[in-house]
Design a protein around this motif. Structure first.
Motif, PDB file in Angstrom:
ATOM      1  N   ARG A   1      -2.708  -5.634   0.276  1.00  0.00           N
ATOM      2  CA  ARG A   1      -2.260  -4.264   0.542  1.00  0.00           C
ATOM      3  C   ARG A   1      -1.214  -4.206   1.659  1.00  0.00           C
ATOM      4  N   LYS A   2      -1.223  -5.162   2.605  1.00  0.00           N
ATOM      5  CA  LYS A   2      -0.242  -5.171   3.694  1.00  0.00           C
ATOM      6  C   LYS A   2       0.936  -6.111   3.410  1.00  0.00           C
TER       7      LYS A   2
ATOM      8  N   GLU B   1       0.810  -1.216   0.000  1.00  0.00           N
ATOM      9  CA  GLU B   1       0.000   0.000   0.000  1.00  0.00           C
ATOM     10  C   GLU B   1       0.847   1.272   0.000  1.00  0.00           C
ATOM     11  N   THR B   2       2.007   1.234   0.658  1.00  0.00           N
ATOM     12  CA  THR B   2       2.862   2.418   0.646  1.00  0.00           C
ATOM     13  C   THR B   2       3.563   2.566  -0.700  1.00  0.00           C
TER      14      THR B   2
ATOM     15  N   THR C   1      -7.048   2.112  -2.135  1.00  0.00           N
ATOM     16  CA  THR C   1      -8.092   1.088  -2.093  1.00  0.00           C
ATOM     17  C   THR C   1      -8.714   0.884  -3.467  1.00  0.00           C
TER      18      THR C   1
ATOM     19  N   SER D   1      -3.729  12.785   2.904  1.00  0.00           N
ATOM     20  CA  SER D   1      -3.643  11.376   3.292  1.00  0.00           C
ATOM     21  C   SER D   1      -4.959  10.631   3.128  1.00  0.00           C
ATOM     22  N   GLU D   2      -6.095  11.276   3.419  1.00  0.00           N
ATOM     23  CA  GLU D   2      -7.376  10.604   3.273  1.00  0.00           C
ATOM     24  C   GLU D   2      -7.664  10.258   1.808  1.00  0.00           C
TER      25      GLU D   2
ATOM     26  N   ALA E   1       1.081   4.215  -2.913  1.00  0.00           N
ATOM     27  CA  ALA E   1       0.849   5.604  -2.486  1.00  0.00           C
ATOM     28  C   ALA E   1       2.024   6.524  -2.796  1.00  0.00           C
TER      29      ALA E   1
ATOM     30  N   LYS F   1      -5.506   7.238   0.831  1.00  0.00           N
ATOM     31  CA  LYS F   1      -6.064   5.965   1.295  1.00  0.00           C
ATOM     32  C   LYS F   1      -7.188   5.493   0.379  1.00  0.00           C
ATOM     33  N   GLU F   2      -8.072   6.427   0.010  1.00  0.00           N
ATOM     34  CA  GLU F   2      -9.185   6.078  -0.865  1.00  0.00           C
ATOM     35  C   GLU F   2      -8.699   5.609  -2.236  1.00  0.00           C
TER      36      GLU F   2
END
Length: 298
Positions: A156-157, A122-123, A144, A136-137, A126, A140-141
């Motif tokens: 994602r992790k 995920e990072t 996803t 940041s919000e 991003a 995140k969206e």
């Protein structure tokens, strides 16, 4: 037809649609310098082409035909010796437009490891948005959203180095999608993958184009990956030597073999059966079409 204007292509839905060009190339030439020689190696010679918004265009050619050089010019990695390339009307020669060009036409390379920059999926996805200062919000969206688009939400992790080649390439695609491009240029993205990985990536590419309207320019050595393309461009010796639908291009078996290329297996089988006197359509692309043709033989 004037390649600078809007033109009609045949999409997967079988209906014509007028589309505005998102990529336009005019009289493009490029030569690589050769070490210890005054004579450069010509990679592209007077190339002209357009790619319409929403179109799926494949580019094929043997090694040294100029495919990858063309992709690097479209992404602003190389600057042409003569001629021009425009992405959404922006000339790739303009250094002030390079970042916007790369954001408009994202690029996915052969080796996904070269595009992965973080130890967590995920990072990594991003990364580009963080560099742009996206809140940041919103990041995140978007993470996803794009992981769902490429079918990697459950990872994602995960750590990218623990993923398969096909999964890594889909993460690389997600990272490009997060930048919200209008077009993605794929430079042999399946070349280093096994058959399962190739199938994963091609399903992702096809879905992006057919379900989400993403413009795709797909450079590949695997002919079967382009059976569903809108159009195929054939390159040889730094020039475009043929362009047409998959049926139009792949039915020219002798021409393709003369320049060192293969054709889809069913098309080659149809060619060989014709050579032996069987009346089989020469533009067969799929197994189901071959079965139907064989059933109609008298």
């Amino acid at each position: 037809m004037n390649e600078q204007t809007a033109f009609v292509t045949h999409g997967q839905n079988g209906q014509d649609a007028e589309r505005q060009p998102i990529i336009r190339v005019e009289n493009l030439s490029y030569a690589y310098p050769v070490e210890d020689s005054d004579q450069p190696k010509q990679a592209l010679s007077d190339v002209n082409l357009t790619v319409a918004r929403g179109e799926f265009v494949g580019i094929i050619g043997h090694n040294g035909s100029g495919k990858s050089t063309l992709s690097k010019i479209l992404n602003g990695i190389l600057s042409p010796d003569s001629g021009d390339a425009w992405i959404e009307g922006m000339n790739t020669k303009d250094p002030e437009k390079i970042w916007k060009i790369r954001k408009t036409a994202g690029m996915v390379f052969q080796n996904p490891d070269n595009q992965l920059v973080s130890s967590v999926v995920e990072t990594d996805v991003a990364f580009g948005m963080e560099n742009l200062g996206v809140p940041s919000e919103q990041i995140k969206e978007k993470v996803t959203e794009v992981l769902d688009l490429v079918g990697m939400s459950d990872y994602r992790k995960a750590r990218p180095h623990q993923l398969s080649g096909g999964q890594k390439q889909r993460i690389a695609i997600a990272g490009i999608l997060a930048m919200q491009p209008d077009c993605i240029i794929f430079d042999e993205p399946t070349a280093m993958l096994d058959p399962n990985g190739r199938a994963e990536v091609m399903k992702t590419i096809t879905n992006l184009n057919r379900k989400h309207g993403m413009t795709v320019l797909h450079i590949t050595h695997y002919m079967t990956e382009l059976v569903g393309a809108d159009r195929i461009i054939v390159m040889d010796g730094g020039r475009i030597v043929a362009t047409g639908t998959p049926r139009e291009i792949f039915s020219q078996v002798a021409m393709l073999k003369d320049i060192g290329l293969d054709v889809p297996q069913m098309t080659e089988l149809a060619y060989l059966l014709n050579q032996d006197g069987y009346d089989i359509p020469r533009d067969v692309l799929k197994i189901t079409e071959m079965v139907e043709a064989l059933c109609h033989l008298k």
